[in-house]
Design a protein around this motif. Structure first.
Motif, PDB file in Angstrom:
ATOM      1  N   LEU A 153      -2.347  -8.847   5.804  1.00 49.33           N
ATOM      2  CA  LEU A 153      -2.570 -10.127   4.782  1.00 49.33           C
ATOM      3  C   LEU A 153      -3.190 -11.148   5.491  1.00 49.33           C
ATOM      4  N   HIS A 154      -3.138 -11.364   6.794  1.00 50.22           N
ATOM      5  CA  HIS A 154      -3.683 -12.426   7.565  1.00 50.22           C
ATOM      6  C   HIS A 154      -4.603 -11.878   8.772  1.00 50.22           C
ATOM      7  N   SER A 241      -3.395  -0.647   4.605  1.00 51.31           N
ATOM      8  CA  SER A 241      -3.345  -1.795   3.812  1.00 51.31           C
ATOM      9  C   SER A 241      -4.629  -2.555   3.378  1.00 51.31           C
ATOM     10  N   ILE A 245      -6.352  -3.421   0.074  1.00 51.71           N
ATOM     11  CA  ILE A 245      -6.440  -4.864  -0.204  1.00 51.71           C
ATOM     12  C   ILE A 245      -8.064  -5.191  -0.907  1.00 51.71           C
ATOM     13  N   ARG A 254      -4.134 -10.788  -6.950  1.00 53.86           N
ATOM     14  CA  ARG A 254      -3.873 -12.080  -6.034  1.00 53.86           C
ATOM     15  C   ARG A 254      -4.714 -13.180  -6.827  1.00 53.86           C
ATOM     16  N   ASN A 259       2.841 -13.275  -5.576  1.00 55.68           N
ATOM     17  CA  ASN A 259       3.343 -13.437  -4.159  1.00 55.68           C
ATOM     18  C   ASN A 259       3.143 -12.249  -3.296  1.00 55.68           C
ATOM     19  N   ASN A 260       3.278 -12.545  -2.030  1.00 56.78           N
ATOM     20  CA  ASN A 260       3.102 -11.627  -0.860  1.00 56.78           C
ATOM     21  C   ASN A 260       4.053 -10.382  -1.167  1.00 56.78           C
ATOM     22  N   LEU A 263       3.128  -8.169  -4.243  1.00 55.34           N
ATOM     23  CA  LEU A 263       2.067  -7.584  -3.817  1.00 55.34           C
ATOM     24  C   LEU A 263       2.303  -6.206  -2.993  1.00 55.34           C
ATOM     25  N   ILE A 264       2.888  -6.418  -1.990  1.00 54.37           N
ATOM     26  CA  ILE A 264       3.433  -5.360  -1.094  1.00 54.37           C
ATOM     27  C   ILE A 264       4.246  -4.449  -1.628  1.00 54.37           C
TER      28      ILE A 264
END
Length: 351
Positions: A153-154, A241, A245, A254, A259-260, A263-264
């Motif tokens: 995610l980052h 992932s 994504i 998104r 929210n993350n 989402l996960i």
């Protein structure tokens, strides 16, 4: 589904047989006299020859391997004069002349060093190894999934680079090196603070002679054993992932402000579970069957320490028994993994 299960079981049995044959060949060709290993150098020649005759150690290799598999077989056609009948726990099914058909427990023979039944020794060691491997893989899955999803995610951020560096370093360190580092730091240098022992097993005798459960003895071995799986699970989670994504449905979710965590849970995990599950299952089998160095460093009485002791003493029946159990563990874990694929991913259909 049923036919697939039976097919996998059949392939597993074939794998066990072939691996056992290879191991038997290596062990039986070694320049060691099993009879003298069992009775010692001062035993008389008559006792040694009787032992060789009983287990066919004076016969060619193919006969020795065949007789060993006879001992493992639950059904056996055997002569009434066969000396191995004294060791079997069996029930007679049929008698014809001097031979009988028996139903028996698989017999792994007796350890040369202790004289105890091999499968009994393995049964005593396996639960401790299972506890160590199970707790290690649970911790590794928890940390690995968190690190992997955070990294995905980052992506390309400093956090992502730090996690990748940690994973590369932790995977590059062999388990016996990490075990030594952990035991020196947490049990020796900082032992007064942590209160953790340098060595110990899951079950130990107290000063009063009572067998007690020592959960604190699991902490350092779990830490040493779980470091490498964490790195692999995290990296596999990140790669899987990142593929998901890029999908349109994730971009849409998104864009709607999901929210993350949701989402996960709702989008990433269900669509990237298969490669992650493969990594988890393979590492669990490895931890369950291959925690040799960790158990040796911490003197943790499990299957790994038992196998190392058998190799050092050249205890042939115990070596064979441990190796066969390891192969069976891998076959069972792979079968369970294949079945879980269909459960977690509806797109998979097992014919």
């Amino acid at each position: 589904m049923i036919s697939y299960i039976f097919k996998q079981i059949g392939l597993g049995i074939i794998s066990v047989v072939f691996v056992a044959i290879i191991i038997c060949g290596i062990v039986f060709y070694s320049p060691v006299d099993p009879a003298r290993m069992s009775f010692g150098q001062r035993s008389d020649e008559e006792t040694i020859q009787l032992f060789k005759k009983k287990y066919f150690l004076d016969q060619p290799l193919h006969i020795q391997v065949f007789r060993f598999f006879e001992d493992l077989s639950p059904i056996q056609w055997i002569s009434k004069d066969d000396l191995r009948l004294n060791d079997y726990s069996y029930k007679s099914l049929s008698v014809w002349k001097d031979n009988i058909l028996i139903l028996k427990k698989p017999y792994g023979r007796q350890s040369y060093s202790t004289g105890k039944p091999v499968f009994e020794m393995i049964a005593q060691a396996l639960p401790s190894t299972f506890a160590l491997a199970f707790i290690s893989i649970l911790c590794a899955v928890f940390l690995g999934l968190i690190l992997g999803f955070i990294s995905a995610l980052h992506v390309h951020s400093k956090t992502d680079k730090f996690i990748l560096a940690f994973c590369s370093l932790s995977y590059a360190i062999p388990s016996y090196v990490s075990s030594l580092i952990i035991v020196i730091l947490f049990a020796f240098v900082w032992g007064n603070i942590t209160g953790l022992p340098i060595q110990g097993s899951l079950w130990e005798f107290s000063d009063e002679g009572e067998l007690q459960l020592q959960l604190k003895n699991l902490i350092l071995p779990v830490l040493a054993l779980g470091i490498r799986p964490v790195s692999m699970i995290a990296q596999m989670t990140r790669v899987a992932s990142l593929d998901v994504i890029q999908s349109d449905f994730v971009r849409t979710a998104r864009a709607k402000g999901i929210n993350n965590i949701k989402l996960i849970y709702d989008h990433l995990l269900p669509n990237c579970i298969n490669p992650i599950l493969t990594t988890i299952s393979s590492w669990f089998a490895s931890l369950l069957a291959g925690s040799f160095f960790v158990e040796f460093v911490f003197n943790y009485k499990g299957l790994g320490l038992l196998t190392i002791s058998a190799l050092n003493q050249f205890d042939v029946p115990l070596i064979l028994g441990c190796c066969i159990v390891v192969v069976i563990i891998f076959v069972i874990v792979n079968l369970i993994t294949d079945l879980l694929y269909a459960y977690f991913d509806p797109r998979i259909r097992i014919a």
